[in-house]
Design a protein around this motif. Structure first.
Motif, PDB file in Angstrom:
ATOM      1  N   CYS A 106      -0.599  -9.504   9.853  1.00 12.91           N
ATOM      2  CA  CYS A 106      -1.005  -8.803  11.073  1.00 12.91           C
ATOM      3  C   CYS A 106       0.147  -8.010  11.667  1.00 12.91           C
ATOM      4  O   CYS A 106      -0.072  -7.034  12.385  1.00 12.91           O
ATOM      5  CB  CYS A 106      -1.504  -9.802  12.115  1.00 12.91           C
ATOM      6  SG  CYS A 106      -2.847 -10.846  11.532  1.00 12.91           S
ATOM      7  N   VAL A 107       1.375  -8.451  11.418  1.00 12.91           N
ATOM      8  CA  VAL A 107       2.554  -7.805  11.999  1.00 12.91           C
ATOM      9  C   VAL A 107       3.155  -6.799  11.028  1.00 12.91           C
ATOM     10  O   VAL A 107       3.449  -5.653  11.399  1.00 12.91           O
ATOM     11  CB  VAL A 107       3.613  -8.859  12.383  1.00 12.91           C
ATOM     12  CG1 VAL A 107       4.837  -8.186  12.993  1.00 12.91           C
ATOM     13  CG2 VAL A 107       3.021  -9.880  13.342  1.00 12.91           C
ATOM     14  N   GLY A 108       3.312  -7.200   9.773  1.00 15.95           N
ATOM     15  CA  GLY A 108       3.985  -6.359   8.787  1.00 15.95           C
ATOM     16  C   GLY A 108       3.437  -4.956   8.646  1.00 15.95           C
ATOM     17  O   GLY A 108       4.192  -3.977   8.722  1.00 15.95           O
ATOM     18  N   PRO A 109       2.111  -4.792   8.469  1.00 17.45           N
ATOM     19  CA  PRO A 109       1.579  -3.438   8.260  1.00 17.45           C
ATOM     20  C   PRO A 109       1.841  -2.480   9.408  1.00 17.45           C
ATOM     21  O   PRO A 109       1.897  -1.265   9.204  1.00 17.45           O
ATOM     22  CB  PRO A 109       0.071  -3.684   8.078  1.00 17.45           C
ATOM     23  CG  PRO A 109      -0.020  -5.077   7.565  1.00 17.45           C
ATOM     24  CD  PRO A 109       1.078  -5.826   8.253  1.00 17.45           C
ATOM     25  N   LEU A 110       1.992  -3.010  10.629  1.00 11.64           N
ATOM     26  CA  LEU A 110       2.292  -2.138  11.770  1.00 11.64           C
ATOM     27  C   LEU A 110       3.638  -1.453  11.587  1.00 11.64           C
ATOM     28  O   LEU A 110       3.879  -0.370  12.140  1.00 11.64           O
ATOM     29  CB  LEU A 110       2.308  -2.957  13.069  1.00 11.64           C
ATOM     30  CG  LEU A 110       0.967  -3.555  13.494  1.00 11.64           C
ATOM     31  CD1 LEU A 110       1.149  -4.386  14.745  1.00 11.64           C
ATOM     32  CD2 LEU A 110      -0.052  -2.456  13.719  1.00 11.64           C
ATOM     33  N   LEU A 111       4.520  -2.076  10.812  1.00 15.61           N
ATOM     34  CA  LEU A 111       5.827  -1.491  10.528  1.00 15.61           C
ATOM     35  C   LEU A 111       5.824  -0.743   9.206  1.00 15.61           C
ATOM     36  O   LEU A 111       6.230   0.415   9.134  1.00 15.61           O
ATOM     37  CB  LEU A 111       6.887  -2.593  10.492  1.00 15.61           C
ATOM     38  CG  LEU A 111       7.094  -3.396  11.780  1.00 15.61           C
ATOM     39  CD1 LEU A 111       8.064  -4.541  11.515  1.00 15.61           C
ATOM     40  CD2 LEU A 111       7.620  -2.502  12.898  1.00 15.61           C
ATOM     41  N   TRP A 112       5.334  -1.405   8.147  1.00 12.22           N
ATOM     42  CA  TRP A 112       5.525  -0.857   6.804  1.00 12.22           C
ATOM     43  C   TRP A 112       4.698   0.399   6.549  1.00 12.22           C
ATOM     44  O   TRP A 112       5.186   1.326   5.885  1.00 12.22           O
ATOM     45  CB  TRP A 112       5.187  -1.917   5.751  1.00 12.22           C
ATOM     46  CG  TRP A 112       5.808  -3.248   6.010  1.00 12.22           C
ATOM     47  CD1 TRP A 112       5.201  -4.472   5.970  1.00 12.22           C
ATOM     48  CD2 TRP A 112       7.170  -3.514   6.352  1.00 12.22           C
ATOM     49  NE1 TRP A 112       6.081  -5.470   6.273  1.00 12.22           N
ATOM     50  CE2 TRP A 112       7.303  -4.918   6.514  1.00 12.22           C
ATOM     51  CE3 TRP A 112       8.306  -2.721   6.562  1.00 12.22           C
ATOM     52  CZ2 TRP A 112       8.501  -5.528   6.859  1.00 12.22           C
ATOM     53  CZ3 TRP A 112       9.497  -3.328   6.905  1.00 12.22           C
ATOM     54  CH2 TRP A 112       9.592  -4.711   7.049  1.00 12.22           C
ATOM     55  N   GLY A 113       3.481   0.462   7.072  1.00 11.48           N
ATOM     56  CA  GLY A 113       2.663   1.656   6.850  1.00 11.48           C
ATOM     57  C   GLY A 113       3.276   2.902   7.480  1.00 11.48           C
ATOM     58  O   GLY A 113       3.611   3.872   6.794  1.00 11.48           O
ATOM     59  N   PRO A 114       3.465   2.920   8.815  1.00  9.76           N
ATOM     60  CA  PRO A 114       4.067   4.093   9.446  1.00  9.76           C
ATOM     61  C   PRO A 114       5.501   4.363   8.993  1.00  9.76           C
ATOM     62  O   PRO A 114       5.905   5.522   8.878  1.00  9.76           O
ATOM     63  CB  PRO A 114       4.017   3.740  10.941  1.00  9.76           C
ATOM     64  CG  PRO A 114       2.888   2.766  11.061  1.00  9.76           C
ATOM     65  CD  PRO A 114       2.936   1.963   9.802  1.00  9.76           C
ATOM     66  N   LEU A 115       6.294   3.304   8.747  1.00 13.33           N
ATOM     67  CA  LEU A 115       7.669   3.525   8.280  1.00 13.33           C
ATOM     68  C   LEU A 115       7.680   4.234   6.933  1.00 13.33           C
ATOM     69  O   LEU A 115       8.556   5.069   6.664  1.00 13.33           O
ATOM     70  CB  LEU A 115       8.421   2.192   8.177  1.00 13.33           C
ATOM     71  CG  LEU A 115       9.021   1.653   9.480  1.00 13.33           C
ATOM     72  CD1 LEU A 115       9.582   0.252   9.261  1.00 13.33           C
ATOM     73  CD2 LEU A 115      10.105   2.578  10.020  1.00 13.33           C
ATOM     74  N   SER A 116       6.710   3.913   6.077  1.00 11.89           N
ATOM     75  CA  SER A 116       6.654   4.582   4.774  1.00 11.89           C
ATOM     76  C   SER A 116       6.314   6.057   4.934  1.00 11.89           C
ATOM     77  O   SER A 116       6.667   6.880   4.089  1.00 11.89           O
ATOM     78  CB  SER A 116       5.631   3.905   3.855  1.00 11.89           C
ATOM     79  OG  SER A 116       4.306   4.254   4.205  1.00 11.89           O
ATOM     80  N   ALA A 428      -4.514  12.334   5.959  1.00 12.96           N
ATOM     81  CA  ALA A 428      -3.269  12.688   6.637  1.00 12.96           C
ATOM     82  C   ALA A 428      -2.568  11.472   7.228  1.00 12.96           C
ATOM     83  O   ALA A 428      -1.345  11.471   7.397  1.00 12.96           O
ATOM     84  CB  ALA A 428      -3.540  13.708   7.745  1.00 12.96           C
ATOM     85  N   VAL A 429      -3.324  10.447   7.577  1.00  8.03           N
ATOM     86  CA  VAL A 429      -2.734   9.232   8.164  1.00  8.03           C
ATOM     87  C   VAL A 429      -3.204   8.013   7.368  1.00  8.03           C
ATOM     88  O   VAL A 429      -3.477   6.958   7.933  1.00  8.03           O
ATOM     89  CB  VAL A 429      -3.103   9.090   9.657  1.00  8.03           C
ATOM     90  CG1 VAL A 429      -2.380  10.131  10.498  1.00  8.03           C
ATOM     91  CG2 VAL A 429      -4.615   9.202   9.863  1.00  8.03           C
ATOM     92  N   ALA A 430      -3.277   8.163   6.051  1.00  9.75           N
ATOM     93  CA  ALA A 430      -3.841   7.105   5.199  1.00  9.75           C
ATOM     94  C   ALA A 430      -3.096   5.787   5.350  1.00  9.75           C
ATOM     95  O   ALA A 430      -3.717   4.727   5.464  1.00  9.75           O
ATOM     96  CB  ALA A 430      -3.830   7.551   3.742  1.00  9.75           C
ATOM     97  N   ALA A 431      -1.758   5.837   5.353  1.00 13.00           N
ATOM     98  CA  ALA A 431      -0.989   4.588   5.438  1.00 13.00           C
ATOM     99  C   ALA A 431      -1.223   3.891   6.768  1.00 13.00           C
ATOM    100  O   ALA A 431      -1.361   2.662   6.827  1.00 13.00           O
ATOM    101  CB  ALA A 431       0.501   4.870   5.234  1.00 13.00           C
ATOM    102  N   SER A 432      -1.276   4.646   7.861  1.00 14.28           N
ATOM    103  CA  SER A 432      -1.520   4.047   9.175  1.00 14.28           C
ATOM    104  C   SER A 432      -2.933   3.474   9.255  1.00 14.28           C
ATOM    105  O   SER A 432      -3.138   2.383   9.813  1.00 14.28           O
ATOM    106  CB  SER A 432      -1.315   5.088  10.279  1.00 14.28           C
ATOM    107  OG  SER A 432       0.036   5.453  10.382  1.00 14.28           O
TER     108      SER A 432
END
Length: 507
Positions: A106-116, A428-432
């Motif tokens: 729940c926490v990780g994707p909030l960082l890893w998606g946009p950071l990528s 355009a915002v697939a990772a987010s």
């Protein structure tokens, strides 16, 4: 979908607009856009122009990372009685070894998606997987339940990177026509992992070895994957690659006028933080399509982890199976996933390819992807009722066990359809978009096991599973409604750009 020689992500689109708006011709000055670095036709630096063999290797590698993360999530499920005995804790606390790991998602994707989307896929994979490996060592060396739970949560947070970014990596290297088959193969990993985890831990219990061996196995697996990332997985995110290309051109020519689209964006620190942390929530809460898709996928995902508590009630207690054989009853889930891939490749993907030829040169409307979910959603309902009313101890063990095959088949196809839809509609915002789906579905995955035992004990296996079937029945219309109204919603969307509104839904 945009031409493969152009950027398909929002950062590049925004930068192109900025460049267009700033174009001025004075005397003999050159149009600034002539210095904008883009991929050339057939450019080998463009991930979409890489060889098919390389693309399939990267797809398999991304799948292996997800398999690693999901295998780790479910692996302790057959060790709960051991944790209860060794650490003198209740069943609910022991269950947290599974739930808190999924909670880390729940926490990780909030960082890893946009950071990528800011720094590229490769550095995020390298950093997150190394730290994830370290936390597996922490679990193996834990001396009390508190440290175990802390390390499990933190491990899940860093293991979430492939869940958030592997789908985006696949969208980086495959065009829309080919992506369906690639995602079909890739989608097996999130379901194979939870199915294999209980098998491994069950036979470790049967062998009588220490529970610490499970975490040493997970450490070795994570270490192998980390080395694979370092030595075999290149950067695939186009804006990052174009920035690197622009830098090389400036160095080679000595002309500082050359630039990549992302390099002319002036983003403040607060804007960067907003993009990283706030964008996924904006995509979710401002998009009715995303809210519906996320709710459906989250329920389905929660049910997978609920089975880790439900299956022991039906099989271990009801049919008196030992720990090793109890783990084997999970295998129909990944087998159903493999059959789903075969179904997609043999039946659904050819239909999509025909539609792509029909629509050329325009992209296929994303709603066409939903046909897969429209076929498989009714079978999800059937699988729950099948499992419910064959879970009596007097009925052959094969009857409820085989329902897992249909469950795995339908879940895999539903996920495949909806992930494809998200990528096509929110490219355009697939990772987010994928990140916030991962966050919410992980909340369900973490929460469902915590009440599963009480629900199955209180209602009985038959009515507890039937309750899930009724909820699945209520949610079944979601892909049908999106197929009908998705084009209208995309036309009004900020994050899902579309062409002119068609007179009727193309799906």
């Amino acid at each position: 979908m945009a031409d493969s020689s152009r950027l398909s992500f929002q950062s590049a689109t925004t930068a192109n607009k900025l460049a267009e708006n700033s174009t001025v011709t004075l005397d003999n000055k050159v149009d600034p856009d002539s210095f904008l670095v883009l991929f050339d036709e057939g450019d080998p630096a463009n991930p979409k122009n890489w060889s098919v063999a390389k693309k399939w290797y990267l797809t398999s590698a991304a799948g292996l990372l997800v398999l690693n993360a999901t295998f780790s999530s479910s692996a302790p499920s057959m060790l709960l009685p051991t944790f209860m005995e060794d650490f003198s804790v209740s069943e609910e606390v022991a269950t947290l070894t599974v739930s808190l790991f999924v909670c880390g998602y729940c926490v990780g994707p909030l960082l890893w998606g946009p950071l990528s989307e800011q720094y590229g896929r490769r550095p995020i994979f390298i950093i997150s997987f190394f730290i994830y490996m370290c936390f597996q060592i922490g679990c193996a060396l834990s001396q009390n339940i508190t440290s175990m739970l802390v390390f499990r949560f933190l491990g899940g947070m860093f293991a979430a990177a492939p869940l958030a970014n592997s789908g985006a990596l696949i969208s980086d290297i495959w065009d829309a026509k080919q992506r369906g088959t690639a995602l079909a193969v890739f989608t097996v990993a999130p379901f194979a992992g939870p199915g294999v985890g209980p098998v491994v831990s069950g036979y470790l219990v049967l062998a009588g070895v220490s529970w610490r061996w499970l975490f040493w196995i997970l450490t070795i697996f994570a270490g192998v994957c980390w080395l694979q990332i370092i030595f075999t997985m290149p950067e695939t995110y186009s804006p990052v690659l174009l920035a690197k290309k622009a830098k090389e051109i400036r160095k080679r020519t000595g002309d500082e006028k050359y630039y990549a689209a992302t390099e002319i964006q002036r983003i403040t620190f607060s804007q960067r933080i907003e993009n990283i942390l706030a964008r996924p929530f904006k995509v979710l809460f401002t998009e009715p399509m995303m809210m519906a898709i996320t709710l459906y996928m989250s329920f389905v995902y929660g049910c997978i982890y609920l089975l880790f508590e439900a299956y022991p009630v039906v099989f271990t207690e009801g049919h008196n199976l030992n720990a090793g054989v109890s783990g084997l009853v999970f295998l129909p889930l990944p087998i159903g996933g493999f059959l789903a891939v075969a179904t997609y490749i043999l039946f659904f993907n050819p239909s999509y390819e025909r539609k792509a030829q029909e629509c050329a040169p325009n992209p296929v409307p994303p709603e066409f992807r939903l046909r897969v979910a429209m076929v498989s959603a009714p079978f999800l309902v059937i699988s729950f009722f099948w499992f419910a009313w064959t879970s009596f101890p007097s009925i052959s063990i094969w009857a409820p066990m085989l329902s897992g095959g249909l469950l795995g088949w339908s879940i895999c196809l539903i996920f495949l359809a909806l992930i494809n839809y998200i990528i096509d509609a929110y490219l355009a915002v697939a990772a987010s978009a994928l990140a916030i789906v991962t966050v919410v579905r992980s909340l369900f995955g973490a929460g469902f096991p915590l009440f599963a035992t009480q629900m199955y004990d209180g209602l009985g296996p038959e009515w507890a599973s039937s309750l899930l079937g009724f909820i699945a029945l209520i949610m079944m219309p979601i892909p049908f409604v999106l197929s009908r109204y998705g084009a209208t919603l995309r036309f009004k969307s900020k994050y899902a750009p579309s062409g002119p509104l068609p007179s009727s839904s193309p799906a």
